[in-house]
Design a protein around this motif. Structure first.
Motif, PDB file in Angstrom:
ATOM      1  N   LEU A 108      -3.236  -1.530  -5.636  1.00  0.00           N
ATOM      2  CA  LEU A 108      -4.058  -1.984  -6.838  1.00  0.00           C
ATOM      3  C   LEU A 108      -4.822  -3.075  -6.185  1.00  0.00           C
ATOM      4  CD1 LEU A 108      -1.280  -1.865  -9.367  1.00  0.00           C
ATOM      5  CD2 LEU A 108      -3.295  -0.470  -9.275  1.00  0.00           C
ATOM      6  N   HIS A 109      -4.290  -3.768  -5.442  1.00  0.00           N
ATOM      7  CA  HIS A 109      -4.935  -5.334  -5.129  1.00  0.00           C
ATOM      8  C   HIS A 109      -5.909  -4.856  -4.166  1.00  0.00           C
ATOM      9  CE1 HIS A 109      -5.618  -9.469  -3.791  1.00  0.00           C
ATOM     10  NE2 HIS A 109      -5.513  -8.970  -2.622  1.00  0.00           N
ATOM     11  N   ARG A 110      -6.040  -3.922  -3.207  1.00  0.00           N
ATOM     12  CA  ARG A 110      -7.120  -3.323  -2.349  1.00  0.00           C
ATOM     13  C   ARG A 110      -7.991  -2.647  -3.146  1.00  0.00           C
ATOM     14  NH1 ARG A 110      -2.591  -1.929   1.027  1.00  0.00           N
ATOM     15  NH2 ARG A 110      -3.011   0.328   0.482  1.00  0.00           N
ATOM     16  N   SER A 111      -7.775  -1.815  -3.950  1.00  0.00           N
ATOM     17  CA  SER A 111      -8.774  -0.998  -4.801  1.00  0.00           C
ATOM     18  C   SER A 111      -9.375  -1.634  -6.047  1.00  0.00           C
ATOM     19  CB  SER A 111      -7.980   0.247  -5.312  1.00  0.00           C
ATOM     20  OG  SER A 111      -6.893  -0.069  -6.027  1.00  0.00           O
ATOM     21  N   GLY A 112      -9.118  -3.081  -6.173  1.00  0.00           N
ATOM     22  CA  GLY A 112      -9.450  -3.564  -7.322  1.00  0.00           C
ATOM     23  C   GLY A 112      -8.837  -3.102  -8.732  1.00  0.00           C
ATOM     24  N   PHE A 113      -7.754  -3.054  -8.575  1.00  0.00           N
ATOM     25  CA  PHE A 113      -6.906  -2.488  -9.794  1.00  0.00           C
ATOM     26  C   PHE A 113      -7.292  -1.395 -10.295  1.00  0.00           C
ATOM     27  CE2 PHE A 113      -7.026  -7.311  -9.403  1.00  0.00           C
ATOM     28  CZ  PHE A 113      -5.957  -7.553  -8.851  1.00  0.00           C
ATOM     29  N   GLY A 114      -7.838  -0.487  -9.682  1.00  0.00           N
ATOM     30  CA  GLY A 114      -7.916   1.232 -10.227  1.00  0.00           C
ATOM     31  C   GLY A 114      -6.795   1.506 -10.026  1.00  0.00           C
ATOM     32  N   VAL A 115      -6.437   2.432 -10.855  1.00  0.00           N
ATOM     33  CA  VAL A 115      -5.038   3.153 -10.995  1.00  0.00           C
ATOM     34  C   VAL A 115      -5.216   4.356 -10.175  1.00  0.00           C
ATOM     35  CG1 VAL A 115      -3.247   4.017 -12.405  1.00  0.00           C
ATOM     36  CG2 VAL A 115      -4.633   2.045 -13.401  1.00  0.00           C
ATOM     37  N   THR A 116      -6.146   5.087  -9.972  1.00  0.00           N
ATOM     38  CA  THR A 116      -6.224   6.217  -9.354  1.00  0.00           C
ATOM     39  C   THR A 116      -6.095   6.082  -7.814  1.00  0.00           C
ATOM     40  OG1 THR A 116      -7.923   6.946 -10.908  1.00  0.00           O
ATOM     41  CG2 THR A 116      -7.745   8.222  -8.842  1.00  0.00           C
ATOM     42  N   GLY A 117      -5.008   6.919  -7.453  1.00  0.00           N
ATOM     43  CA  GLY A 117      -4.483   6.984  -5.984  1.00  0.00           C
ATOM     44  C   GLY A 117      -3.611   6.127  -5.684  1.00  0.00           C
ATOM     45  N   CYS A 118      -3.028   5.203  -6.731  1.00  0.00           N
ATOM     46  CA  CYS A 118      -2.063   4.521  -6.299  1.00  0.00           C
ATOM     47  C   CYS A 118      -0.684   4.704  -6.848  1.00  0.00           C
ATOM     48  CB  CYS A 118      -2.154   3.044  -6.822  1.00  0.00           C
ATOM     49  SG  CYS A 118      -3.632   2.207  -6.148  1.00  0.00           S
ATOM     50  N   GLU A 119      -0.518   6.109  -7.052  1.00  0.00           N
ATOM     51  CA  GLU A 119       0.847   6.522  -7.592  1.00  0.00           C
ATOM     52  C   GLU A 119       1.544   7.160  -6.317  1.00  0.00           C
ATOM     53  OE1 GLU A 119       2.361   6.088 -10.485  1.00  0.00           O
ATOM     54  OE2 GLU A 119       0.384   5.079 -10.908  1.00  0.00           O
ATOM     55  N   VAL A 120       2.643   6.924  -6.330  1.00  0.00           N
ATOM     56  CA  VAL A 120       3.535   7.336  -5.163  1.00  0.00           C
ATOM     57  C   VAL A 120       4.890   7.972  -5.457  1.00  0.00           C
ATOM     58  CG1 VAL A 120       4.745   6.173  -3.024  1.00  0.00           C
ATOM     59  CG2 VAL A 120       2.775   5.186  -4.097  1.00  0.00           C
ATOM     60  N   SER A 121       5.400   8.793  -4.639  1.00  0.00           N
ATOM     61  CA  SER A 121       6.530   9.628  -5.242  1.00  0.00           C
ATOM     62  C   SER A 121       7.684   8.725  -4.593  1.00  0.00           C
ATOM     63  CB  SER A 121       6.698  11.138  -4.431  1.00  0.00           C
ATOM     64  OG  SER A 121       7.984  11.677  -4.510  1.00  0.00           O
ATOM     65  N   GLY A 122       8.858   9.041  -5.500  1.00  0.00           N
ATOM     66  CA  GLY A 122      10.046   8.059  -5.007  1.00  0.00           C
ATOM     67  C   GLY A 122      11.183   8.756  -4.195  1.00  0.00           C
ATOM     68  N   SER A 123      11.053  10.159  -3.971  1.00  0.00           N
ATOM     69  CA  SER A 123      12.155  11.017  -3.278  1.00  0.00           C
ATOM     70  C   SER A 123      12.164  10.321  -1.906  1.00  0.00           C
ATOM     71  CB  SER A 123      11.491  12.305  -3.327  1.00  0.00           C
ATOM     72  OG  SER A 123      11.389  12.889  -4.688  1.00  0.00           O
ATOM     73  N   THR A 124      11.107  10.072  -1.132  1.00  0.00           N
ATOM     74  CA  THR A 124      11.553   9.411   0.418  1.00  0.00           C
ATOM     75  C   THR A 124      12.250   8.306   0.259  1.00  0.00           C
ATOM     76  OG1 THR A 124       9.446  10.562   1.021  1.00  0.00           O
ATOM     77  CG2 THR A 124      10.377   8.801   2.202  1.00  0.00           C
ATOM     78  N   TYR A 125      11.856   7.429  -0.828  1.00  0.00           N
ATOM     79  CA  TYR A 125      12.294   5.949  -0.857  1.00  0.00           C
ATOM     80  C   TYR A 125      13.972   6.141  -1.187  1.00  0.00           C
ATOM     81  CZ  TYR A 125       8.059   4.259  -0.263  1.00  0.00           C
ATOM     82  OH  TYR A 125       6.588   4.158   0.182  1.00  0.00           O
ATOM     83  N   MET A 126      14.226   6.991  -2.156  1.00  0.00           N
ATOM     84  CA  MET A 126      15.706   7.211  -2.461  1.00  0.00           C
ATOM     85  C   MET A 126      16.485   7.618  -1.128  1.00  0.00           C
ATOM     86  SD  MET A 126      15.421   9.178  -6.202  1.00  0.00           S
ATOM     87  CE  MET A 126      14.623   8.362  -7.542  1.00  0.00           C
ATOM     88  N   VAL A 127      15.892   8.524  -0.352  1.00  0.00           N
ATOM     89  CA  VAL A 127      16.535   8.942   0.892  1.00  0.00           C
ATOM     90  C   VAL A 127      16.731   7.815   1.834  1.00  0.00           C
ATOM     91  CG1 VAL A 127      16.509  10.394   2.960  1.00  0.00           C
ATOM     92  CG2 VAL A 127      15.709  11.404   0.602  1.00  0.00           C
ATOM     93  N   VAL A 128      15.814   6.785   1.743  1.00  0.00           N
ATOM     94  CA  VAL A 128      15.950   5.715   2.677  1.00  0.00           C
ATOM     95  C   VAL A 128      16.959   4.468   2.238  1.00  0.00           C
ATOM     96  CG1 VAL A 128      14.672   3.598   3.439  1.00  0.00           C
ATOM     97  CG2 VAL A 128      13.345   5.826   3.332  1.00  0.00           C
ATOM     98  N   PHE A 129      16.855   4.695   0.843  1.00  0.00           N
ATOM     99  CA  PHE A 129      17.878   3.445   0.302  1.00  0.00           C
ATOM    100  C   PHE A 129      19.327   4.415   0.551  1.00  0.00           C
ATOM    101  CE2 PHE A 129      20.819   2.126  -2.985  1.00  0.00           C
ATOM    102  CZ  PHE A 129      20.646   0.721  -3.120  1.00  0.00           C
ATOM    103  N   GLY A 130      19.536   5.667   0.414  1.00  0.00           N
ATOM    104  CA  GLY A 130      20.681   6.143   0.683  1.00  0.00           C
ATOM    105  C   GLY A 130      21.003   6.130   2.042  1.00  0.00           C
ATOM    106  N   LEU A 131      20.379   6.148   3.155  1.00  0.00           N
ATOM    107  CA  LEU A 131      20.587   5.953   4.558  1.00  0.00           C
ATOM    108  C   LEU A 131      21.245   4.699   4.884  1.00  0.00           C
ATOM    109  CD1 LEU A 131      17.804   7.949   6.237  1.00  0.00           C
ATOM    110  CD2 LEU A 131      20.118   8.684   6.011  1.00  0.00           C
ATOM    111  N   MET A 132      20.195   3.663   4.031  1.00  0.00           N
ATOM    112  CA  MET A 132      20.853   2.085   4.177  1.00  0.00           C
ATOM    113  C   MET A 132      22.054   2.010   3.714  1.00  0.00           C
ATOM    114  SD  MET A 132      17.379   0.352   2.727  1.00  0.00           S
ATOM    115  CE  MET A 132      18.021  -1.212   2.616  1.00  0.00           C
ATOM    116  N   GLN A 133      22.536   2.655   2.444  1.00  0.00           N
ATOM    117  CA  GLN A 133      24.007   2.585   2.146  1.00  0.00           C
ATOM    118  C   GLN A 133      24.761   3.201   3.090  1.00  0.00           C
ATOM    119  OE1 GLN A 133      24.765   0.749  -0.654  1.00  0.00           O
ATOM    120  NE2 GLN A 133      22.682   0.101  -0.082  1.00  0.00           N
TER     121      GLN A 133
END
Length: 332
Positions: free
Chosen positions: A139-164
């Motif tokens: 958002l900071h780089r794009s001037g707070f335009g919402v388009t293109g700044c949505e991210v899937s959470g599945s990968t990050y859930m796997v990363v957190f699970g591996l950390m645990q």
């Protein structure tokens, strides 16, 4: 000669088990690390559903109930006498001694369902904070335009699970008080950042928002559901009974473990209650009945107030808060 004699735990059969060096402060750290978790981020929305008249009273009420039940459970660490009886190393051991074997299955299922629910909540919240770091920078780089700044959470859930999985290889709770200290330090940091951001928003419009009755919803069914969800959020935010016995098992004696645990519960719950009141009430005063943290984009779903929707500037401060959330939940 000349060496200090350390207290040794004896199990129910009377054999040597492990040395305990925990104090009231290490136990308080474990409690705060367990209690101050993902629930703190939705407190503004929670208070918004209950209103100024009921919200703070409910927070205080749950704190008192949690402390009372914690003192009862602390007395169950030893059996039959809370000071001189045999040690119950785990929650389920106390259930077996005090309630009988028939209650073990029911209470064990309740304990593990609670732990499972906590793990799900921590995984979702930690992955949401990982997403928020990327979103806020986008958002900071794009001037707070919402388009293109949505991210899937599945990968990050796997990363957190591996950390645990990696952290689960650490030795027992007796040897990792440092991890709880780190978790508490980071939880205070993101809580103060959140408090500062909400206070700044409150100061920017200069008036106390919200109503005595809370958020007004046309359908009574929806209002009832949101109130029940708010009560559930508060109950979840205070729970640590499923690990109280294990925390108490780290304490040295004398003094008696139940006395130390009661003091630690009082200190830990007092600190968290003050934080909850500050965070919930400041957030409600800042946002009013649109308090969830997604209000800036017109989405009134409850959630993490630091996800980058309610606050995305200064972006570096929001990033620090979300990194602290990740570190805290990893250790918690």
């Amino acid at each position: 000669m000349g060496t200090e004699r350390r207290p040794v735990v004896y199990d129910a059969e009377g054999g040597d088990d492990h040395e305990r060096q925990g104090t009231v402060w290490t136990a308080t750290s474990h409690i705060v690390a367990a209690v101050v978790g993902s629930g703190v981020l939705a407190l503004a929305w929670t208070v918004a559903q209950l209103g100024w008249a009921v919200g703070p009273l409910v927070l205080l009420g749950f704190s008192c109930v949690t402390y009372y039940t914690s003192t009862l459970l602390a007395n169950c660490y030893r059996y039959p006498d809370p000071v001189t009886g045999s040690v119950n190393r785990q929650y389920i051991d106390a259930v077996r001694c005090y309630l009988g074997r028939k209650s073990v299955l029911l209470c064990g299922c309740a304990q593990y369902m609670n732990l499972w629910g906590t793990l799900v909540g921590y995984t979702i919240t930690a992955s949401t904070s990982m997403i928020a770091v990327k979103r806020v920078n986008c958002l900071h780089r794009s001037g707070f335009g919402v388009t293109g700044c949505e991210v899937s959470g599945s990968t990050y859930m796997v990363v957190f699970g591996l950390m645990q999985l990696l952290l689960s290889q650490l030795p027992s709770l007796h040897n990792i008080a440092w991890l709880s200290v780190v978790a508490v330090a980071t939880s205070f940091r993101y809580s103060f950042i959140r408090l500062g951001l909400c206070a700044a928003k409150w100061a920017s419009h200069g008036d106390v928002r919200g109503t005595l009755a809370g958020a007004g919803i046309d359908a009574p069914r929806d209002k009832a559901f949101n109130v029940l969800l708010a009560l559930g959020n508060i109950a979840f935010s205070y729970t640590f009974a499923d690990m109280l016995i294990e925390i108490q098992d780290t304490l040295k004696s004398p003094p008696a473990e139940n006395k130390t645990m009661k003091r630690a519960s009082l200190y830990g719950l007092s600190m968290t209650t003050v934080f909850y009141l500050l965070l919930g009430c400041t957030g409600y005063a800042a946002f009013g009945n649109d308090a969830p943290g997604y209000a800036a984009f017109g989405n009134d779903a409850p959630g993490n107030i630091l996800t980058g929707y309610a606050f995305y500037e200064p972006y570096w401060l929001v990033d620090i808060a979300n990194v602290c959330i990740i570190v805290h939940l990893s250790g918690a």
